[in-house]
Design a protein around this motif. Structure first.
Motif, short mmCIF file in Angstrom:
data_model
loop_
_atom_site.label_atom_id
_atom_site.label_comp_id
_atom_site.label_asym_id
_atom_site.label_seq_id
_atom_site.Cartn_x
_atom_site.Cartn_y
_atom_site.Cartn_z
N MET A 222 0.97 -1.19 -0.05
CA MET A 222 -0.02 0.06 -0.05
C MET A 222 0.82 1.29 -0.01
SD MET A 222 -3.25 0.09 -0.14
CE MET A 222 -4.08 1.39 0.80
N SER A 223 0.50 2.23 -0.85
CA SER A 223 1.22 3.57 -0.83
C SER A 223 0.62 4.40 0.16
CB SER A 223 1.40 3.97 -2.32
OG SER A 223 -0.11 4.39 -2.71
N LYS A 224 1.36 5.18 0.40
CA LYS A 224 0.79 6.48 1.32
C LYS A 224 -0.70 6.95 0.90
CE LYS A 224 4.43 8.44 2.14
NZ LYS A 224 5.28 9.44 2.18
N SER A 225 -0.41 7.13 -0.36
CA SER A 225 -1.58 7.81 -0.97
C SER A 225 -2.08 7.17 -2.39
CB SER A 225 -1.67 9.43 -1.31
OG SER A 225 -0.36 9.71 -1.86
N ASP A 226 -3.38 6.84 -2.47
CA ASP A 226 -3.70 6.61 -3.81
C ASP A 226 -4.21 7.72 -4.87
OD1 ASP A 226 -3.16 4.06 -3.38
OD2 ASP A 226 -5.30 3.49 -2.68
N LEU A 227 -3.87 7.47 -5.99
CA LEU A 227 -4.38 8.85 -7.08
C LEU A 227 -5.46 7.84 -7.81
CD1 LEU A 227 -4.04 11.47 -8.45
CD2 LEU A 227 -2.16 10.36 -9.87
N ASN A 228 -6.55 8.34 -7.44
CA ASN A 228 -7.77 7.83 -8.21
C ASN A 228 -8.39 8.71 -9.38
OD1 ASN A 228 -8.19 5.10 -6.89
ND2 ASN A 228 -8.81 6.55 -5.00
N ILE A 229 -8.33 7.99 -10.75
CA ILE A 229 -8.83 8.77 -11.56
C ILE A 229 -10.02 7.73 -12.17
CG2 ILE A 229 -6.86 10.12 -11.95
CD1 ILE A 229 -6.15 8.28 -14.38
N PHE A 230 -10.65 8.44 -13.33
CA PHE A 230 -11.39 7.82 -14.15
C PHE A 230 -10.96 7.92 -15.62
CE2 PHE A 230 -13.91 8.96 -10.62
CZ PHE A 230 -14.52 7.83 -10.28
N LEU A 231 -10.97 6.44 -16.36
CA LEU A 231 -10.56 6.60 -17.78
C LEU A 231 -12.00 6.12 -18.45
CD1 LEU A 231 -7.33 4.67 -17.63
CD2 LEU A 231 -7.64 7.29 -17.64
N GLU A 232 -12.18 7.03 -19.76
CA GLU A 232 -13.22 6.90 -20.47
C GLU A 232 -12.76 6.66 -21.92
OE1 GLU A 232 -17.54 8.95 -20.21
OE2 GLU A 232 -16.10 9.83 -19.18
N PHE A 233 -13.78 5.92 -22.42
CA PHE A 233 -13.31 5.49 -24.07
C PHE A 233 -14.59 5.79 -24.85
CE2 PHE A 233 -10.43 3.19 -21.30
CZ PHE A 233 -9.12 3.92 -21.66
N SER A 234 -14.55 6.28 -25.84
CA SER A 234 -15.74 6.11 -26.78
C SER A 234 -15.52 6.42 -28.36
CB SER A 234 -16.75 7.43 -26.34
OG SER A 234 -16.37 8.56 -27.06
N ALA A 235 -16.65 6.21 -28.96
CA ALA A 235 -16.69 6.21 -30.51
C ALA A 235 -15.59 5.04 -31.13
CB ALA A 235 -16.17 7.53 -31.04
N GLY A 236 -15.46 4.11 -30.31
CA GLY A 236 -14.59 2.73 -30.95
C GLY A 236 -13.40 2.68 -29.88
N ALA A 237 -12.91 3.56 -29.47
CA ALA A 237 -11.61 3.57 -28.42
C ALA A 237 -11.79 2.49 -27.64
CB ALA A 237 -11.41 4.89 -28.13
N GLU A 238 -13.07 2.32 -27.18
CA GLU A 238 -13.15 1.01 -26.18
C GLU A 238 -12.86 -0.25 -26.79
OE1 GLU A 238 -15.44 3.01 -27.42
OE2 GLU A 238 -17.15 1.91 -27.98
N GLN B 99 -12.46 3.04 -13.25
CA GLN B 99 -11.71 3.87 -12.36
C GLN B 99 -10.30 3.04 -12.15
OE1 GLN B 99 -12.74 3.68 -8.21
NE2 GLN B 99 -12.24 5.85 -7.79
N VAL B 100 -9.26 3.69 -12.25
CA VAL B 100 -7.98 3.18 -11.88
C VAL B 100 -7.25 3.97 -10.93
CG1 VAL B 100 -8.04 2.29 -14.43
CG2 VAL B 100 -6.42 4.76 -13.61
N THR B 101 -6.57 3.19 -10.16
CA THR B 101 -5.60 3.66 -9.00
C THR B 101 -4.19 3.52 -9.32
OG1 THR B 101 -7.55 2.79 -7.51
CG2 THR B 101 -5.30 3.52 -6.46
#
Ligand SMILES: [Zn+2]
Ligand SMILES: [Zn+2]
Lengths: 101, 343
Positions: free
Chosen positions: A1-17, A27-29
């Motif tokens: 476990m790291s001291k802090s997690d950086l949580n973000i959201f990744l989104e894909f559309s129009a075929g990139a998914e 969501q990725v950490t």
């Protein structure tokens, strides 16, 4: 476990998914002890979640021309592109313009 | 620090315009995007009041944005147009099913009537059956040739005055490049025209998005939350166009104006009188525009119906030989039958 997690959201559309296991939003950490730019995020994505034909997404350390990137609904071209420093809870959207008309 | 909108409206900018590099907010971008298309329509006199216009609708981003913007401008500026969505169903399982659903949603969302015409209705063949006959190597030839004429056929059935297509600036620049690379002077000559056809027996086609960048179309659809469909054709992506496209995108990184520059080059080209110009006539079999007799669609159709699907692919002389050979074989068989029946 790291001291802090950086949580973000990744989104894909129009075929990139299609290149990312057909998952449209996830969501990725990331390790919050480090500084994360989009440049570094792309490398991480390539290594961890880019499952299909990476050459259709990555080109020369950046996204392939024709893929639009929006951070919190703002064009990354206004934010420094690869050098943009990712903030907690950022929503990063990749839209393909390469699929179909 | 967020960047402010270039127009000094006070809002934060959300995108950088590829054409001008201006940073604009959502509202100012919408206004500029729509005003430019309106300007294109007016200065090129694309439509006349009271006309019935078919919007070629594939469910993709370009035709979705085109339908939305045409409807909006028609109301805002009182063009007095009667709009109708025209979709072609090639009969490819899993491909059109979803995109036709998207077109139906466009119909409901934008309140524009919709007509769907199938290859089966128009030609008696679906793409699935065609692929069953010829395999996957030449199917794009069939699909493309049939689609080009399908719009004409559909437009004639609907009795429209013109067909609006969603070709954008990037598409046109790609096409210019491809035609140069292939030495296709006939297509090079007309691929930058904002209006084509319109002579006797032909319904004109217009391209209201001719000067609109793809990036802006995608951004517009995104910010307006327009629903569109995006999957490459399951049979084969257009490989050659793909290369032209990738090349252009690479150039654009170094020189953002390259798209407009190429379109401009295409528009300014002049051809010597000695360059052969195809005569655009009418196919004697089907009555639609063609520069050859019979038209490509009719030859491909003849091939399918004769069980010689390669008939229209490759050189004409080869096709003629195939036809001749089959006629001879048929004649022989007939004679054999006659002999048998003599008893
Ligand atoms: Zn503004
Ligand atoms: Zn014909």
């Amino acid at each position: 476990m790291s001291k802090s997690d950086l949580n973000i959201f990744l989104e894909f559309s129009a075929g990139a998914e299609l290149l990312f296991g057909n998952i449209k939003r996830r969501q990725v950490t990331l390790n919050g002890d480090e500084k994360w730019t989009i440049r570094k995020l792309l490398k991480w994505m390539h290594a961890n979640i880019l499952t299909e034909r990476p050459e259709l997404f990555i080109q020369d350390d950046s996204v392939r021309p024709g893929i639009l990137v929006l951070v919190n609904d703002t064009d990354w071209e206004l934010l420094g592109e690869l050098e943009y420093e990712i903030q907690p809870n950022d929503n990063i959207l990749f839209i393909s313009t390469l699929h179909g008309g | 620090m967020p960047i402010k909108c270039k127009t000094e409206c006070g809002r934060n900018a959300v995108l950088k315009r590829p054409k001008t590099s201006d940073a604009l907010c959502k509202e100012c971008f919408f206004a500029a995007f729509e005003a430019e298309i309106h300007y294109t329509i007016i200065t090129n006199k694309l439509f006349t009041k009271g006309e019935k216009v078919a919007v070629a609708a594939s469910g993709g981003k370009d035709s979705t944005v085109l339908a939305y913007v045409l409807k909006l401008l028609n109301d805002r500026h009182d063009y007095g147009l009667q709009l109708i969505l025209l979709s072609i169903d090639e009969g490819i399982t899993g491909y059109r099913d979803d995109s036709l659903e998207t077109v139906k949603k466009n119909r409901d969302d934008y309140q524009i009537p919709l007509k769907i015409l199938s290859y089966d209705e128009l030609y008696g063949w679906t793409m699935d059956r065609i692929v069953g006959q010829i395999g996957r190597s030449n199917n794009c030839t069939f699909c493309g040739v049939f689609r080009r004429q399908a719009l004409d056929r559909g437009a004639k059935q609907l009795e429209v005055d013109s067909i609006a297509t969603g070709h954008n600036a990037d598409d046109i620049a790609e096409t210019v490049l491809m035609n140069i690379l292939r030495g296709d002077t006939a297509r090079l000559r007309r691929c930058t025209d904002i209006r084509t056809g319109g002579g006797e027996n032909t319904i004109p086609r217009v391209k209201p998005l001719k000067y609109t960048y793809e990036k802006e179309i995608v951004m517009y659809a995104h910010f307006k939350k327009l629903v569109y469909f995006s999957t490459e054709c399951v049979f084969a992506p257009n490989a050659y166009r793909g290369h032209a496209r990738a090349y252009l995108k690479d150039l654009e990184r170094v020189r953002p104006s390259v798209i407009m520059d190429i379109i401009h080059s295409g528009e300014q080209l002049l051809f010597k009188d000695t360059v052969k110009k195809p005569v655009r006539g009418i196919c004697e079999r089907c009555g639609f525009v063609s520069s050859q007799q019979p038209c490509k669609a009719c030859i491909l159709l003849e091939g399918l119906n004769r069980g010689l699907p390669k008939l229209g692919i490759g050189k004409k002389s080869k096709g003629d030989r195939m036809r001749l050979k089959q006629d001879k074989e048929l004649a022989l068989r007939e004679r054999a039958n006659l002999v048998k029946n003599d008893f």
